[in-house]
Design an enzyme around this catalytic site. Structure first.
Site, PDB file in Angstrom:
ATOM      1  N   GLY A 321       0.830  -1.195   0.000  1.00 15.84           N
ATOM      2  CA  GLY A 321       0.000   0.000   0.000  1.00 15.84           C
ATOM      3  C   GLY A 321       0.867   1.248   0.000  1.00 15.84           C
ATOM      4  O   GLY A 321       1.979   1.259  -0.554  1.00 15.84           O
ATOM      5  N   SER A 322       0.391   2.268   0.659  1.00 14.55           N
ATOM      6  CA  SER A 322       1.059   3.570   0.583  1.00 14.55           C
ATOM      7  C   SER A 322       2.421   3.604   1.261  1.00 14.55           C
ATOM      8  O   SER A 322       3.183   4.556   1.055  1.00 14.55           O
ATOM      9  CB  SER A 322       0.157   4.655   1.169  1.00 14.55           C
ATOM     10  OG  SER A 322      -1.019   4.728   0.408  1.00 14.55           O
ATOM     11  N   THR A 323       2.737   2.610   2.089  1.00 12.11           N
ATOM     12  CA  THR A 323       4.086   2.617   2.681  1.00 12.11           C
ATOM     13  C   THR A 323       5.126   2.511   1.574  1.00 12.11           C
ATOM     14  O   THR A 323       6.268   2.941   1.729  1.00 12.11           O
ATOM     15  CB  THR A 323       4.292   1.445   3.657  1.00 12.11           C
ATOM     16  OG1 THR A 323       4.113   0.215   2.958  1.00 12.11           O
ATOM     17  CG2 THR A 323       3.313   1.492   4.818  1.00 12.11           C
ATOM     18  N   LYS A 325       5.158   4.142  -1.045  1.00 13.43           N
ATOM     19  CA  LYS A 325       5.400   5.458  -1.655  1.00 13.43           C
ATOM     20  C   LYS A 325       6.764   6.017  -1.228  1.00 13.43           C
ATOM     21  O   LYS A 325       7.374   6.790  -1.966  1.00 13.43           O
ATOM     22  CB  LYS A 325       4.282   6.428  -1.260  1.00 13.43           C
ATOM     23  CG  LYS A 325       2.954   6.089  -1.945  1.00 13.43           C
ATOM     24  CD  LYS A 325       1.815   6.940  -1.404  1.00 13.43           C
ATOM     25  CE  LYS A 325       0.498   6.567  -2.102  1.00 13.43           C
ATOM     26  NZ  LYS A 325      -0.657   7.215  -1.424  1.00 13.43           N
TER      27      LYS A 325
END
Lengths: 630, 386
Positions: A321-323, A325
């Protein structure tokens, strides 16, 4: 006499030779007669003596090596357990003996016969274990009835005990009786049936260190198998002591923070790669395995949908997920595709090709630069920058940060995750790569899979200058005398060639996530210690458009919540990665676990979450691009 | 090595040149292949037996039967070396050897290496020399030399026997002091055999017998406690079945339970269960007896008896008196080792720790035996030389 005649003048020499020859023959005859007596006349007698004549070898199990945490807390120990075994060579009526023994042990005679047959295949002269850990009362009853139970032995054997119960159970793993296949292997050459060996976890990988060497009592026994006297005792050699890098209280704090949620957490020392906590939830009670788990309990553990036996910290593969990014931002900065000032106007969605990709925030983030993109987890910024970067460059940098590879923690079954690129997709599906897939990968969805251990290692690399350190959990191993047999030194697996400026930029973004209003983990900040992090939410199933994937959804449909973090922000020591399965949002479900770990590390009193948590835009529910695009 | 120059002086019907050729061949022609064959056969059986006796052992390190094979190889080399040099040289060297050996025995007493309560070895760094073992051969040479010079047609008087008894007594006492009852006893047996063969007057024999008995009963008080215990136990093994009687009882059970045809190779429960102590050295025969039975034991006995007979034959056909006594001494050496060991394992004699030649594991025993065999071959192949 020929040529000899010159000297052999002694009279009677010939007779003397004859006499000596006869004497020799006579004495030999005497020996032969004696052999005749022993081997023919008295053979029966001696044969029966030799049958009855036995030295009994009673093995003495060696205690396995104890396991300590970094501060000397005893985590895994041994306790005495009473076992019952049988010496087949001393049993005349097997069926009758088993019938008599079965009620004491509470086991069917048929089951006992099965264990007997299994043991007989190895040695007639070694005890075959029939029951383990029967309890003191049972043992005493059997000993009292010893006369009517010829050939039955009771023995005391050390079995594993766990002073802290379930704590770090996945890390230790568990023991099981050696299998018939294992016993054929070279590594288990000196093992005997009925012995316990490590099946998973440290118990397995450190088997040769922990096992110790079995001792032996040699006992002279009579016809009835009664012990006449002890001939010799070979003391067992206990296994070696293992000192872990783990910090018991932090481990427990992390486990407690999970409450009844499932998932995993890893805490690493960013300077050395030492693992201070390695959590996988739900757990199991390793004591169940110490002396043989019942079939029912075993099936129960295997069929539990939340997989309590799996070590999710190293085997759980989740979309980050966004980790993710964090890694994508570093890749973009390195490639020059983005600078800290690169801005994107987020209107809540973007069209790529003929599909529409939405940001988690319907109304959009407005004008967003890199720092804001990390702080508020803007998807649109990453869609656009990701496409500019391209999947191959993105994946190359991400891999340099330790994602997508097994890191060699030293536990069996560590998984490597998956970082896709064009070549991979061609290999795997024989198909080309689409921009849309790049966009999805840029927010840590799609094909991307990582383990909690990898996320923690990556976080450590981000703050230690790009060094991917091999995570390790064994600090050192000492023999029973305290001599160091093995010591782990920090090992750099590889260094990601990342400009310091890029790392600094990303770290500033991560600090904002926790410490600035509007950051997705603002509610989890700590007053006493400033930490930095990145939240993530990864979808588990594809749901139609606006279907609920939050707390009201079916458990299995809820998103995974993720959080990576390090602390203190200005002098990083500890890197943490947390995944809460079906926990909803990273900020609300995973960050508190990280918070609890930091609190424990810095010796803070556990506190409830910051008051203004409610209503805070903590969540970053990544959208379902497929659903929204259609 | 070839005393060819002396040959032409001997009366002969052949031409000297031919004789010389012929003579070379004679050395080979009269080589006792029979003896060599018997020795190798027994050693081979011994090795097969050692394989079984030690099969349940820890597999680390060189297996015992392989080490024994090395020793056999070394032993054969020694035997060939010994038989290649004319034994008559020994006649002159005998007393020198004797002097050196007695000196070495004294060194052992003063500065010997102590292992398991006995001081029997001199540490030479690369190996441990056991002078008592060498003495077995040296006493044969010494007595052979003595009696070859002092031949007597009507038997020796007591007075004449004083010398040989002194020669024998000094090392026997020194070895007894180590203490090594087995070796000193064997020395006594070997020496006495040679003396008896050399001839003793009836009157002297009677006196000797008397002193022998008196000495034996008096010697009882000179024995160490453990030695007394062994003899007591031998007379009544059951008095301490798990202590000093253990060896005899277990060995008898092994031998007896073998029965007529044995339990089968590698199937001996006594030996494979480690019930039998020292089953690769002094009690190797018990393993053999248990696994192969009476028939095979008889066959092995026969092989040993044949060795003795071949030895006696060689002594009988020796060219000179020294050679005869030498061969006879070697026969006595082999004979008493065989008898004492077998007598011990089948419960006819007390346990004294004497190996069975070619059968028990051990380098020292193999080397001593092979030196003896070399001497026998030596005397045998030179029986037509002067």
């Amino acid at each position: 006499m020929g040529l000899n005649s010159g000297w052999a003048e002694l009279p009677g020499l010939k007779n003397r030779f004859i006499f000596f020859s006869l004497a020799a023959a006579a004495i030999f005859l005497l020996l032969a007669l004696r052999l005749w007596y022993l081997q023919v006349i008295a053979a029966e007698h001696y044969l029966s003596l030799s049958e009855k004549n036995r030295i009994r070898y009673v093995p003495i199990a060696a205690p396995r090596g104890p396991v300590y945490d970094r501060n000397g807390d005893l985590l895994v120990d041994n306790r005495p357990a009473f076992g019952v075994s049988v010496l087949p060579s001393e049993v005349e009526e097997k069926a009758r003996l088993l019938d008599r023994l079965a009620p004491y042990l509470g086991v069917e005679p048929a089951e006992l016969a099965k264990r007997w047959e299994k043991g007989m295949r190895y040695s007639r002269y070694r005890p075959i274990p029939l029951a383990e850990d029967v309890g003191r009362e049972v043992m005493e009853v059997i000993q009292e009835n010893g006369v009517s139970l010829p050939g039955v032995l009771t023995e005391v054997r050390p079995v594993r005990s766990y002073p802290y119960g379930e704590t770090a159970a996945h890390l230790f793993g568990y023991l099981g009786e050696i299998t018939e296949r294992e016993i054929q292997e070279e590594a288990y050459r000196d093992y005997r049936l009925g012995e316990y060996v490590g099946k998973v976890g440290l118990e397995k990988t450190l088997e040769s260190f922990l096992h110790g060497r079995e001792g032996q009592r040699r006992v002279e026994v009579d016809v009835k198998g009664r012990e006449l006297r002890l001939l010799r005792t070979l003391e067992p050699v206990p296994g070696n002591r293992v000192i872990l890098t783990l910090q018991r209280d932090m481990q427990q704090a992390a486990e407690k923070a999970f409450a009844d949620q499932a998932g995993a957490a890893v805490a690493l020392d960013v300077r050395t790669g030492e693992v201070l906590a390695l959590v996988s939830r739900p757990g199991f009670d390793p004591a169940l395995f110490a002396s043989g788990i019942s079939g029912e309990q075993w099936i129960g553990l295997l069929q539990n949908p939340r997989h309590p036996l799996q070590n999710k910290a190293i085997r759980g593969q989740y979309p980050p997920g966004s980790t993710f990014k964090v890694a994508v931002a570093l890749a973009a900065l390195r490639a020059g595709v983005a600078t800290p000032a690169t801005s994107v106007n987020c209107e809540g969605k973007v069209t790529i090709g003929n599909r529409e990709f939405r940001c988690w925030k319907r109304e959009g983030h407005g004008v967003t630069d890199l720092k804001k993109a990390l702080k508020e987890s803007c998807d649109v910024w990453f869609y656009k920058v990701g496409i500019d970067l391209g999947i191959d460059r993105m994946s190359a940098t991400v891999r340099e940060l330790g994602l997508g590879e097994t890191l060699g923690l030293g536990l069996d079954g560590e998984k490597g995750g998956l970082i896709p690129d064009r070549a991979w997709k061609r290999r795997r599906f024989g198909a080309g790569w689409y921009d849309g897939e790049t966009a999805i990968a840029a927010i840590g969805q799609g094909y991307v899979l990582t383990t909690p251990l990898q996320l923690a290692t990556m976080t450590a690399a981000v703050v230690n200058g790009g060094k991917v350190l091999r995570p390790h959990v064994v600090k050192r191993i000492e023999d029973p005398a305290g001599q160091i047999l093995f010591e782990t030194a920090p090992e750099v697996l590889h260094s990601a060639a990342l400009p310091e400026a890029a790392l600094r930029t990303v770290r500033r973004g991560m600090e904002a996530v926790v410490n600035e209003p509007g950051g997705t983990a603002w509610s989890s900040r700590l007053e006493e210690v400033r930490f930095a992090g990145k939240t993530g939410t990864s979808q588990v199933v594809k749901l139609k458009g606006d279907s609920d994937r939050g707390q009201d959804a079916i458990y299995q449909h809820r998103d995974h919540a993720l959080f990576i973090a390090y602390a203190p922000a200005d002098d990083p020591q500890l890197a943490v990665a947390v995944v809460v399965e079906h926990g909803g949002h990273g900020g609300s479900a995973a960050a508190p676990v990280a918070r609890a770990i930091f609190a424990s590390y810095f010796g803070l009193e556990p506190k409830p979450e910051t008051a203004d948590a409610a209503g805070d835009p903590a969540a970053d529910p990544a959208i379902d691009p497929a659903a929204s695009g259609d | 090595m070839r005393p060819a120059t002396r040959l032409p002086t001997r009366p002969s019907t052949r031409l000297p040149a031919e004789i010389e050729k012929m003579f070379d061949r004679r050395l080979l022609t009269h080589f006792d292949w029979m003896l060599l064959l018997l020795i190798c056969l027994i050693a081979a059986i011994g090795m097969v037996n050692l394989y079984s006796a030690t099969s349940s052992w820890d597999p680390s390190g060189t297996p015992v039967y392989v080490k024994q094979a090395y020793w056999l190889g070394i032993g054969l080399l020694i035997a060939f070396t010994v038989c290649s040099v004319d034994y008559r040289h020994l006649e002159y060297l005998g007393f020198i050897f004797y002097g050196i050996n007695v000196a070495l025995l004294l060194v052992v007493l003063v500065a010997g290496k102590t292992t398991m309560g006995a001081t029997r070895w001199i540490d030479l760094g690369f190996f441990n020399l056991q002078p008592s073992e060498v003495m077995k051969i040296v006493i044969i040479i010494t007595l052979a030399r003595h009696f070859s010079e002092k031949g007597h047609s009507s038997g020796h008087t007591l007075r004449e026997l004083l010398g040989p008894f002194l020669l024998m007594g000094v090392p026997v006492l020194l070895i007894m002091k180590q203490p090594d009852l087995g070796t000193s006893m064997l020395l006594l047996f070997i020496g006495t055999t040679i003396i008896l063969f050399a001839g003793v007057r009836r009157s002297a024999l009677a006196v000797l017998a008397f002193f022998g008995l008196a000495g034996a009963s008096g010697g009882w008080f000179l024995l160490h406690d453990y030695q007394k215990e062994r003899i007591r136990t031998f007379l009544d093994p059951e008095r301490d079945p798990l202590g000093s009687g253990y060896h005899i009882i277990q060995s008898k059970i092994a031998v007896g339970s073998g029965g007529f045809f044995g339990k089968g190779y590698m199937q001996g429960t006594q030996s494979q269960l480690s019930f039998l102590p020292e089953r690769h050295t002094d009690f190797a025969f018990s393993v053999f007896a248990e696994e192969w039975g009476f028939v095979a034991c008889l066959l092995l006995l026969l092989l040993y008896l044949l060795v003795i007979f071949v030895g006696i034959y060689i002594a009988r056909r020796a060219t000179d008196r020294f050679g005869m006594y030498l061969a006879l001494g070697v026969v006595a050496l082999l004979f008493w080792h065989i008898i004492v060991n077998l007598g011990m394992v089948i419960g006819l004699l007390p346990v004294v720790g004497v190996p069975l030649p070619l059968f028990s594991y051990g380098g020292t025993s193999m080397v001593t035996t092979m030196i003896g065999v070399g001497l026998l071959l030596n005397v045998g192949m030179r029986r037509f030389m002067f």
